[in-house]
Design an enzyme around this catalytic site. Structure first.
Site, PDB file in Angstrom:
ATOM      1  CD  GLU A  38      62.940 -52.333  41.848  1.00 37.04           C
ATOM      2  OE1 GLU A  38      62.889 -52.499  40.602  1.00 37.04           O
ATOM      3  OE2 GLU A  38      63.867 -52.769  42.547  1.00 37.04           O
ATOM      4  CG  HIS A  39      57.302 -50.016  40.928  1.00 39.58           C
ATOM      5  ND1 HIS A  39      56.345 -50.696  40.223  1.00 39.58           N
ATOM      6  CD2 HIS A  39      57.731 -50.870  41.895  1.00 39.58           C
ATOM      7  CE1 HIS A  39      56.169 -51.895  40.767  1.00 39.58           C
ATOM      8  NE2 HIS A  39      57.015 -52.033  41.776  1.00 39.58           N
ATOM      9  CB  THR A  40      61.976 -45.232  38.223  1.00 39.21           C
ATOM     10  OG1 THR A  40      62.889 -46.328  38.215  1.00 39.21           O
ATOM     11  CG2 THR A  40      61.936 -44.637  39.601  1.00 39.21           C
ATOM     12  CB  SER A  88      62.234 -66.142  35.387  1.00 35.18           C
ATOM     13  OG  SER A  88      60.970 -65.829  35.912  1.00 35.18           O
ATOM     14  CG  ASP A  96      62.337 -56.540  34.455  1.00 37.42           C
ATOM     15  OD1 ASP A  96      62.914 -55.663  35.123  1.00 37.42           O
ATOM     16  OD2 ASP A  96      61.257 -57.051  34.784  1.00 37.42           O
TER      17      ASP A  96
HETATM   18  C1  GLA Z   1      58.959 -55.486  37.118  1.00 37.05           C
HETATM   19  C2  GLA Z   1      58.750 -54.878  35.728  1.00 37.05           C
HETATM   20  C3  GLA Z   1      59.768 -53.767  35.454  1.00 37.05           C
HETATM   21  C4  GLA Z   1      59.820 -52.753  36.585  1.00 37.05           C
HETATM   22  C5  GLA Z   1      59.926 -53.452  37.939  1.00 37.05           C
HETATM   23  C6  GLA Z   1      59.811 -52.503  39.087  1.00 37.05           C
HETATM   24  O1  GLA Z   1      60.179 -56.156  37.178  1.00 37.05           O
HETATM   25  O2  GLA Z   1      58.854 -55.858  34.730  1.00 37.05           O
HETATM   26  O3  GLA Z   1      59.479 -53.151  34.227  1.00 37.05           O
HETATM   27  O4  GLA Z   1      58.722 -51.891  36.529  1.00 37.05           O
HETATM   28  O5  GLA Z   1      58.934 -54.455  38.092  1.00 37.05           O
HETATM   29  O6  GLA Z   1      60.891 -51.633  39.104  1.00 37.05           O
END
Ligand code: GLA
Length: 388
Positions: A34-36, A127, A173
């Protein structure tokens, strides 16, 4: 997934009676990482069986778009040549994607579009990426004979977020929504963009999401702040090492982070520490999955939650509470999923504990917050596609 006939009936009703082509794209889960993505690290997402469905038909005009949101019962018409674009936030995704697809070689002209979705909004299941990928896929099919590559559709979706919606997101995403494959998670290296499909059938376990129904809002938000912190740390490390190239935290080591500790804020330090740890955890999860060690996978998920909550500070009271309930019920792994600030936890739970866990979580959450969390059993589905 939604019903094609439902979307079609609205398309016919709100436009000239003709039908177009129907496309679908999914939301996503993320097992870990996450947040990587915007730090050039690894992510481990999969597409889900919920998403966005759109019917689209070129309308013969040069650049007039007539758009209908079935869920919001809202109609907006706009021109692609209008430099400001529409104001309605949902319509900005259509405007943004159309312009970004043009930049990537699709000769997009005017079209009619009606769409609906069943990805829970604000649940951290993307979404918005489902919309972007669905519109990109449809416009690619209708105006470019499918010649825009899958990666360019991913990048068009990301650029739409950056340029028209105010979220400086990474590529996870949109990647998951375009490339997803039924039954498979995907490990993506966000720096090289190489990825691998991992069939995910954990014998004796299942994945379930608990939605706190606390809405998160990423636009113009703390999300962009986190990203800035990471970039700031990279700048400091790069300044100390002119001999090497540092693009993202992916290029930085634990030692280098320690070297700049005194020059950066305590907050930036903690954020970078989380990212470096998370990069290592995704690789450790892959090793554990390769030998079927789900207990180890779960342990790493709890570590991610801890880091997201204490160091990256993207959790909230409700999500920490759901995580505690998971721990107390002996759930194998649990953590906040997605960007944060609300939304879901993702839980890896043994089949024999599932019912007990869900009922305890509902009861205790309801006692504390006055409503139950929503429960979504994860079904890993396919990526963007044409339905008819
Ligand atoms: C949101 C962002 C992604 C990602 C996540 C965290 O979903 O759209 O690009 O950074 O947060 O992992």
């Amino acid at each position: 997934m939604m019903d094609i006939e439902f979307v079609r009936s609205r398309f016919i009703k709100h436009f000239d009676g003709n039908t177009g082509n129907v496309y679908a794209s999914p939301g996503r889960i993320n097992l870990i990482g996450e947040h990587t993505d915007y730090n050039g690290g690894y992510v481990f997402p999969g597409a889900v069986d919920k998403g966005v469905m759109a019917e689209i038909r070129p309308n013969g005009t040069e650049d007039t778009v007539m758009a209908y949101s079935i869920d919001l019962k809202d109609r907006v018409d706009f021109k692609l040549s209008d430099p400001n674009g529409p104001r309605a936030s949902w319509a900005r995704y259509i405007y943004g994607i159309a312009l970004e697809m043009r930049k990537r070689g699709a000769n997009v002209k005017g079209f009619n579009i009606a769409f609906a979705g069943d990805v829970p909004l604000g649940a951290g299941m993307s979404s918005s990426a489902a919309m972007e990928s669905c519109f990109a896929f449809g416009l690619n099919d209708l105006f470019a004979d499918g010649k825009v590559s899958q990666w360019d559709m991913v990048l068009a979706g990301q650029a739409t977020e950056h340029n028209y919606c105010g979220v400086n997101c990474g590529i996870m995403d949109q990647f998951a929504s375009v490339f997803g494959k039924s039954g498979c998670l995907m490990r993506l290296d966000c720096r090289s963009r190489e990825f691998e499909y991992f069939p995910f059938k954990p014998d004796g376990y299942r994945l379930v999401l608990l939605d706190s129904v606390v809405k998160h809002q990423l636009a113009g938000s703390p999300y962009n702040d986190r990203r800035r912190s990471c970039e700031n740390v990279v700048k400091h490390i790069a300044a100390k090492h002119p001999e090497a190239t540092f693009e993202t935290l992916r290029d930085c080591t634990w030692e280098q982070l320690e070297e700049v500790k005194a020059d950066i804020s305590e907050e930036d330090y903690r954020r970078a520490k989380f990212v470096l740890g998370e990069k290592d955890r995704v690789l450790a999860v892959c090793d554990a999955l390769n030998v079927g060690d789900y207990e180890r996978v779960g342990e790493l998920m709890y570590q991610t939650h801890e880091g997201l909550s204490k160091d990256y500070e993207v959790s909230c009271e409700e999500l920490d509470f759901l995580n505690d309930i998971a721990k107390e019920n002996g759930v194998t792994g649990s953590r906040i999923m997605g960007g944060g600030f609300g939304g879901c936890t993702i839980n890896l739970v043994r089949n024999d504990l599932y019912l007990q866990f869900i009922s305890d979580a509902k009861k205790r959450f309801n006692e504390k917050y006055g409503h139950e969390p929503k429960v979504y059993d994860v079904v890993i589905g396919d990526g963007s596609r044409k339905l008819c």
